[in-house]
Scaffold this motif. Structure first.
Motif, short mmCIF file in Angstrom:
data_model
loop_
_atom_site.label_atom_id
_atom_site.label_comp_id
_atom_site.label_asym_id
_atom_site.label_seq_id
_atom_site.Cartn_x
_atom_site.Cartn_y
_atom_site.Cartn_z
N ALA A 131 0.87 -1.18 0.00
CA ALA A 131 0.00 0.00 0.00
C ALA A 131 0.90 1.23 0.00
O ALA A 131 1.93 1.27 0.67
CB ALA A 131 -0.90 0.00 1.23
N ALA A 132 0.50 2.24 -0.79
CA ALA A 132 1.38 3.39 -0.94
C ALA A 132 0.58 4.65 -1.23
O ALA A 132 -0.58 4.59 -1.67
CB ALA A 132 2.38 3.14 -2.08
N ASP A 133 1.22 5.78 -1.01
CA ASP A 133 0.72 7.08 -1.46
C ASP A 133 1.52 7.46 -2.69
O ASP A 133 2.76 7.55 -2.64
CB ASP A 133 0.90 8.15 -0.38
N ALA A 134 0.83 7.64 -3.81
CA ALA A 134 1.49 7.94 -5.08
C ALA A 134 1.16 9.38 -5.49
O ALA A 134 0.00 9.79 -5.46
CB ALA A 134 1.04 6.97 -6.17
N THR A 135 2.19 10.12 -5.87
CA THR A 135 2.03 11.52 -6.23
C THR A 135 2.23 11.69 -7.74
O THR A 135 3.22 11.23 -8.30
CB THR A 135 3.04 12.40 -5.48
N GLY A 136 1.24 12.35 -8.36
CA GLY A 136 1.32 12.63 -9.79
C GLY A 136 0.95 14.06 -10.06
O GLY A 136 0.92 14.90 -9.16
N LYS A 137 0.65 14.36 -11.32
CA LYS A 137 0.33 15.73 -11.72
C LYS A 137 -0.91 16.26 -11.02
O LYS A 137 -1.03 17.46 -10.80
CB LYS A 137 0.15 15.79 -13.24
N GLN A 138 -1.86 15.39 -10.70
CA GLN A 138 -3.12 15.82 -10.09
C GLN A 138 -3.08 15.77 -8.56
O GLN A 138 -4.09 16.06 -7.92
CB GLN A 138 -4.27 14.95 -10.60
N GLY A 139 -1.94 15.40 -7.98
CA GLY A 139 -1.86 15.32 -6.53
C GLY A 139 -1.52 13.92 -6.07
O GLY A 139 -0.99 13.10 -6.83
N THR A 140 -1.84 13.63 -4.83
CA THR A 140 -1.48 12.35 -4.22
C THR A 140 -2.72 11.49 -4.01
O THR A 140 -3.78 11.99 -3.61
CB THR A 140 -0.78 12.58 -2.86
N GLN A 141 -2.60 10.20 -4.27
CA GLN A 141 -3.71 9.27 -4.08
C GLN A 141 -3.18 7.95 -3.55
O GLN A 141 -2.00 7.62 -3.69
CB GLN A 141 -4.47 9.04 -5.39
N SER A 142 -4.09 7.18 -2.93
CA SER A 142 -3.72 5.88 -2.38
C SER A 142 -3.77 4.81 -3.47
O SER A 142 -4.73 4.76 -4.25
CB SER A 142 -4.68 5.50 -1.24
N VAL A 143 -2.75 3.98 -3.51
CA VAL A 143 -2.68 2.89 -4.49
C VAL A 143 -2.17 1.65 -3.77
O VAL A 143 -1.71 1.71 -2.62
CB VAL A 143 -1.75 3.24 -5.67
N SER A 144 -2.23 0.52 -4.44
CA SER A 144 -1.65 -0.71 -3.88
C SER A 144 -1.29 -1.66 -5.00
O SER A 144 -1.86 -1.61 -6.10
CB SER A 144 -2.64 -1.37 -2.90
N TRP A 145 -0.35 -2.53 -4.71
CA TRP A 145 0.04 -3.58 -5.64
C TRP A 145 0.15 -4.89 -4.87
O TRP A 145 0.49 -4.92 -3.68
CB TRP A 145 1.40 -3.28 -6.27
N LEU A 146 -0.13 -5.98 -5.56
CA LEU A 146 0.08 -7.33 -5.04
C LEU A 146 1.24 -7.94 -5.83
O LEU A 146 1.21 -7.94 -7.07
CB LEU A 146 -1.17 -8.20 -5.20
N VAL A 147 2.22 -8.47 -5.12
CA VAL A 147 3.35 -9.09 -5.80
C VAL A 147 3.72 -10.38 -5.07
O VAL A 147 3.47 -10.54 -3.86
CB VAL A 147 4.59 -8.16 -5.84
N THR A 148 4.28 -11.31 -5.82
CA THR A 148 4.88 -12.49 -5.23
C THR A 148 6.39 -12.30 -5.24
O THR A 148 6.97 -11.93 -6.26
CB THR A 148 4.51 -13.76 -6.01
N VAL A 149 7.01 -12.51 -4.07
CA VAL A 149 8.45 -12.34 -3.93
C VAL A 149 9.10 -13.68 -3.57
O VAL A 149 8.43 -14.59 -3.07
CB VAL A 149 8.80 -11.28 -2.86
N ARG A 150 10.40 -13.75 -3.86
CA ARG A 150 11.15 -14.97 -3.55
C ARG A 150 12.52 -14.57 -3.02
O ARG A 150 13.09 -13.54 -3.43
CB ARG A 150 11.28 -15.84 -4.80
N VAL A 151 13.06 -15.39 -2.13
CA VAL A 151 14.40 -15.15 -1.59
C VAL A 151 15.43 -15.84 -2.49
O VAL A 151 15.31 -17.03 -2.78
CB VAL A 151 14.52 -15.69 -0.15
N ARG A 152 16.40 -15.06 -2.95
CA ARG A 152 17.49 -15.63 -3.75
C ARG A 152 18.80 -14.97 -3.32
O ARG A 152 18.91 -13.74 -3.31
CB ARG A 152 17.25 -15.39 -5.24
N ALA A 153 19.75 -15.79 -2.97
CA ALA A 153 21.05 -15.30 -2.53
C ALA A 153 20.93 -14.32 -1.37
O ALA A 153 21.64 -13.31 -1.30
CB ALA A 153 21.79 -14.67 -3.71
N GLY A 154 19.96 -14.58 -0.49
CA GLY A 154 19.80 -13.76 0.69
C GLY A 154 19.09 -12.44 0.48
O GLY A 154 19.02 -11.62 1.40
#
Length: 334
Positions: free
Chosen positions: A280-303
């Motif tokens: 979850a994040a606050d993203a700032t663009g030309k029109q101002g700041t808005q709340s956004v979110s992303w879903l990602v899958t992460v993996r551990v590699r080489a620590g």
């Protein structure tokens, strides 16, 4: 040059002043047990385009000579064959055409004022002459659903903004075997679609913003959505995740990170361990700041933590993402 003249009923959205013609299918329907459509509307946008192409070629051929005329004749034959295929409508195609027809009918009804009784009756023959002197602004008309309820009979639900309110109206529509359409009743105001309680979000394991995982993800979203940095520094080898171009934001700041599995804070994460996380994040663009979110899958590699895929549904990993198995990143001791 009578060959160049043809009558055509348009296929695009209609203004209140448009009066659809009554087709022969309406009369045929009254002689059967099917509902009697007083309005038959033929949607022939592709036919119109083909005729325009052919007309342009033929005019050019008249100026260019016999060779061009031959080419124009080929084009006429080719387009005629293509247009003929449009009469073989599938059930899906019929539902789509019914929805667009009902949408245009509803907009005409909502915008009809006194003096336009005849135009309204073209769409709704059962309409009375009771019309307002003015109407509110009508916008954003969309097809919400189309259900087939009988042979050639459909119920279309239209969502439209009237003034500042969102309204839903349903219209019963008859479609003849040859593709003509007619309304069977006036638009009926109905309740809108209702929301339901969403299932519990499985990503409930909170990750501190100072954690290595969160710091890495801060760099990822900055490169991915703000164009600041190289996104491949944060993705796993073979990942298809690429930065958004052009970047929609100038800055992105994480506000929370949640995982579907516990993330270790006092020991090295297990090599190959995976997790689905919500950023979850606050993203700032030309029109101002808005709340956004992303879903990602992460993996551990080489620590280190790496993004493997972008996901769309919490708890459901995208194709290509590693499965959520025994490789929990929290299972390896320091």
């Amino acid at each position: 040059m009578n060959i160049l003249k043809s009558r055509h009923r348009g296929a695009g959205p209609r203004s209140p002043e448009h009066t659809p013609d009554v087709g022969s299918d309406a009369q045929d329907a009254t002689e059967t047990e099917n509902p009697a459509p007083a309005l038959i509307e033929t949607w022939t946008r592709r036919n119109e385009i083909s005729r325009k192409i052919f007309t342009g070629l033929l005019y050019g051929a008249l100026a260019a000579g016999p060779i061009a005329l031959g080419l124009g004749g080929w084009n006429m034959t080719h387009n005629t064959a293509a247009v003929a295929t449009t009469t073989n409508h599938t059930a899906v195609d019929q539902s789509g055409r019914v929805g667009l027809f009902a949408r245009d009918a509803v907009v005409t009804w909502l915008t009809a004022t006194q003096g336009h009784e005849a135009q309204l009756k073209g769409w709704f023959p059962m309409a009375t002459n009771a019309l307002p002197t003015s109407t509110p602004k009508v916008s954003d008309a969309q097809v919400a659903s189309v259900d087939q309820v009988g042979a050639g009979q459909y119920n279309a639900r239209i969502a439209v903004t009237v003034g500042s309110a969102r309204q839903y109206l349903q219209v019963p529509v008859y479609i003849s075997p040859t593709g003509g359409m007619a309304t069977l009743a006036m638009p009926q105001p109905v309740a809108g679609m209702r929301g339901v309680d969403a299932p519990a979000n499985p990503l409930v394991q909170k990750v501190a913003l100072t954690h290595d995982l969160a710091v890495t993800m801060q760099g990822f979203v900055t490169a991915y959505a703000a164009g600041n940095g190289d996104v491949t520094r944060y993705t796993s080898p073979g990942s298809t995740v690429a930065a958004i171009a052009p970047a929609p934001y100038t800055a992105v700041k994480l506000t929370s990170v949640s995982s579907d599995v516990p993330i270790p804070t006092d020991r090295t994460p297990r090599e190959g361990g995976t997790a689905q996380i919500e950023l979850a994040a606050d993203a700032t663009g030309k029109q101002g700041t808005q709340s956004v979110s992303w879903l990602v899958t992460v993996r551990v590699r080489a620590g280190r933590w790496e993004v493997v895929t972008l996901d769309s549904v919490p708890g459901v990993r995208s194709a290509g993402a590693p499965p959520n198995s025994s490789t929990n990143p929290s299972t390896q001791a320091k």
